[in-house]
Design an enzyme around this catalytic site. Structure first.
Site: not given
Ligand code: A5P
Length: 236
Positions: A31, A108
């Site tokens: 998000s 990522e």
């Molecule tokens: C995705 O796999 C995660 O590494 C996200 O970067 C992490 O969960 C942060 O997500 P929000 O910004 O939705 O909290």
């Protein structure tokens, strides 16, 4: 996804401070990363930015970027990225991160490590005194090795649980793998924990991002703080 003013503030601060025309960008997932995509799309639309190329860290991010007019490429086309911007689930005082509650930490990490610089974006609730305070460690494993990985992780002191979808079926990542969300009582020495988990056969990626983020844009109700990482050797 509902809009959150703090996530928006962190994303805008990061984009305005870090992104320049012509950059090749790693596009995060979640998000807060979505707020980065929106900020990029707005700046492309009004010509504050141009000639950006993004590499998406998930199918969801790829779809969203396309919707917002951000040109996409793969890491087969673009070998090095100028910058990766991504969210985090936890950020400790040394800018060690836990990522992966969104299930995208494998891509990522690949994207972050292909970038000359990686910065995090988050609201202040992601700041922790030590990793493991509020999030489990997401560990992506191949389905074939699920049982073996669970036993091996238990031997290392973790309590793994297969991540489930809302319908009760096992969550699958974009790569078709499973995620074990791993809790433990004692989280000191994250570098050693990362090395031990990374050495388990069948583990594809864990959510420790150590020595990778160079800065974090953290939004608080009184403004956005920019945290800088200490110089350190990466431990992936
Ligand atoms: C995705 O796999 C995660 O590494 C996200 O970067 C992490 O969960 C942060 O997500 P929000 O910004 O939705 O909290």
């Amino acid at each position: 996804m509902s809009r959150d003013p703090l996530k928006h503030a962190a994303a805008v601060a990061a984009v305005d401070a870090e992104v320049r025309p012509g950059m090749r960008l790693g596009l995060g997932t979640g998000s807060t990363a979505d707020e980065v995509l929106i900020a990029l799309g707005e700046r492309l639309a009004d010509d504050r930015l141009h000639d950006l190329v993004g590499v998406a860290t998930s199918e969801a991010t790829a779809a969203r970027a396309a919707q917002l007019g951000i040109a996409l490429a793969s890491l087969d086309d673009v070998h090095r990225l100028d910058l990766a911007v991504d969210g985090a689930d936890e950020i400790d005082p040394e800018l060690r991160l836990i990522k992966g509650l969104g299930g995208a930490h494998l891509r990522e990490k690949v994207v972050a490590c292909a970038a000359d610089r990686m910065v995090g974006v988050a609201d202040a609730c992601k700041l922790v005194g030590r990793l493991g305070e509020r999030a489990p460690l997401p560990v992506e494993v191949i389905a074939f090795a699920r049982g073996a990985c669970e036993r091996h992780l238990e031997d290392l002191g973790w309590r793994p649980a297969v991540r489930l979808r809302h319908d009760g079926r096992a969550f699958r990542t974009d790569e078709g793998n499973l995620i074990l969300d791993c809790h433990r009582d004692e989280w000191s020495d994250p570098e050693r924990l990362a090395a031990d988990v990374g050495a388990v056969p069948g583990v594809v990626a864990h959510g420790f991002f150590i020595g990778i983020a160079r800065a974090a844009f953290v939004a608080t109700p009184s403004g956005v703080r920019v945290l800088e990482a200490p110089a350190a050797a990466p431990s992936r």
